[in-house]
Write an enzyme that holds these catalytic residues in place. Structure first.
Site, PDB file in Angstrom:
ATOM      1  N   ASP A 207       0.758  -1.042   0.441  1.00  0.00           N
ATOM      2  CA  ASP A 207      -0.293  -0.181  -0.024  1.00  0.00           C
ATOM      3  C   ASP A 207       0.980   1.626   0.064  1.00  0.00           C
ATOM      4  O   ASP A 207       2.215   1.014   0.624  1.00  0.00           O
ATOM      5  CB  ASP A 207      -1.269   0.069   1.469  1.00  0.00           C
ATOM      6  CG  ASP A 207      -2.059   1.010   1.274  1.00  0.00           C
ATOM      7  OD1 ASP A 207      -2.444   1.545   1.139  1.00  0.00           O
ATOM      8  OD2 ASP A 207      -1.557   2.493   2.039  1.00  0.00           O
ATOM      9  N   GLU A 265      13.677 -15.614  -0.748  1.00  0.00           N
ATOM     10  CA  GLU A 265      13.602 -16.250  -0.513  1.00  0.00           C
ATOM     11  C   GLU A 265      12.613 -17.625   0.311  1.00  0.00           C
ATOM     12  O   GLU A 265      12.711 -18.681   0.287  1.00  0.00           O
ATOM     13  CB  GLU A 265      13.971 -15.953   1.088  1.00  0.00           C
ATOM     14  CG  GLU A 265      15.352 -15.430   1.479  1.00  0.00           C
ATOM     15  CD  GLU A 265      15.481 -14.683   2.644  1.00  0.00           C
ATOM     16  OE1 GLU A 265      15.225 -15.812   3.519  1.00  0.00           O
ATOM     17  OE2 GLU A 265      16.320 -13.486   3.215  1.00  0.00           O
TER      18      GLU A 265
END
Length: 407
Positions: A207, A265
């Site tokens: 956001d 990751e």
């Protein structure tokens, strides 16, 4: 619960469809009139039946709810009105069992003023978090340090009697701006993001991601040469400034690279909300090199303009100017008048909704659908006395805010 990737295709998200759920107005399972995580879990079979791949959840974190969850008081917990962390874990488990991925809303640029970070920061000028937010001394005449404006109306600066300084807020007064120039702020956000990735989250929607950094010199913005009417309405003076100092700062690039490295990751994806004077320039910058945002969307399809020429121009401009990026095309979300009303008018039919959906799904990019658009829902007409959105209350009657698309 470490995520187990369900696909070996690193670009699986390019073939995906996103479905946004605004939890407050989804299914209420405990009778309090507010949607909850258990309600979303109950409806995941329906969502999966639509043929979508990713469920984006608007904020469900602890919050005083002055901006309905976009003012976060605890990044690592669920607000009791929505349930518990255990409810969230059950939601993720069921979604994964149905082949759905879960994307959460990360609101990093600001917090609630009740967040412990801000409570400590504002207590005095000499505490461990004194520099975690954007503080500034007044001008000699007592005025704020510059002319920056809040998106939600008025100055972007609020006087605080504890520190005898102004603090910055790009949105509500109760949403103080974090100081991303402080590396500890960046570390805290990355730690919070890791918390959710380790619980099985598959992606993040960022956001207001152009608002992370501000100009260290606090230089005033110049007047806009061309008024921005895509992110704010023409009754909002925010669009009268060229926002070159209060957001879209170059330091954001390095932070987005750190964020992307952590997402990689876990095989998780990101989508950025780009609300800037030149959204395509920011998209190009924030997606170049394949080491920042995976995809991004702007407000260019969330405006009242609905013509073939407008749609063609937006697509062609994106293809021409965003050399390495990937679009997420959105014609409706929790910030815009529902597309059936905004584009179709009061008498739009279900056939119109199907046509808009066909257009959206045919574009090159990852479409993002808003809950209820598949049902051809129109904008709700909320009278002034029932408005909840502070944005709409400030700019009423010409702009009624976001309640109509959220109820």
């Amino acid at each position: 619960m470490t995520q187990i990737p369900t696909t070996t295709n690193p670009n699986w998200w390019r073939d995906a469809i996103i479905y946004q759920v605004y939890p407050r107005s989804y299914l209420d399972t405990n009778g309090d009139g507010i949607g909850d995580l258990a309600g979303i879990t109950e409806k995941l079979d329906y969502i999966a039946s639509l043929g979508v791949d990713i469920v984006w959840l608007s904020p469900f974190f602890k919050s005083p709810m002055r901006d309905f969850g976009y003012d976060i008081a605890d990044y690592c917990d669920v607000d009791p009105m929505f349930g518990t962390l255990a409810d969230f874990d059950r939601l993720v488990a069921k979604a994964h069992g149905l082949g759905l991925k879960i994307m959460i809303d990360q609101v990093m640029s600001h917090t609630a003023d009740s967040h412990p970070w801000f409570v400590e920061s504002r207590s005095n000028r000499d505490n461990p978090k004194s520099d975690w937010y954007v503080w500034a001394d007044p001008l000699p005449d007592g005025n704020p340090p510059n002319n920056w404006l809040s998106v939600f109306g008025g100055s972007a600066w609020q006087w605080d009697t504890r520190r005898k300084q102004y603090y910055m807020h790009n949105f509500l007064v109760s949403q103080p701006q974090l100081n991303f120039h402080n590396p500890d702020v960046q570390k805290a956000h990355l730690a919070a993001q890791r918390f959710w990735l380790e619980r099985g989250v598959d992606g993040v929607r960022l956001d207001a991601c152009v608002f992370h950094f501000h100009d260290r010199q606090l230089r005033s913005n110049p007047p806009a040469l061309v008024r921005d009417t895509s992110t704010v309405t023409d009754v909002n003076p925010y669009g009268m400034q060229a926002h070159i100092y209060d957001k879209t700062q170059p330091e954001n690039i390095a932070f987005l690279e750190q964020l992307r490295a952590q997402l990689d990751e876990f095989g998780a994806v990101s989508i950025g909300e780009i609300s800037s004077d030149d959204a395509l320039a920011q998209m190009n910058e924030y997606m170049a090199g394949g080491n920042k945002l995976h995809m991004a969307y702007s407000f260019n399809f969330l405006t009242p303009v609905f013509t073939a020429a407008h749609i063609r121009a937006q697509v062609e401009d994106f293809e021409r100017r965003v050399e390495e990026g990937w679009a997420s095309w959105s014609v409706g979300n929790h910030d815009a008048i529902r597309v059936m009303t905004r584009w179709g008018g009061p008498h739009a039919t279900a056939g119109f909704a199907k046509m808009v959906l066909a257009m959206q799904l045919s574009l090159k990019g990852t479409p993002c659908l808003y809950q209820g658009d598949e049902l051809a829902l129109h904008e709700a007409d909320v009278p002034f006395e029932l408005l909840q959105d502070p944005y709409g209350i400030t700019f009423w009657p010409e702009f009624k805010g976001r309640d109509g698309c959220r109820t």
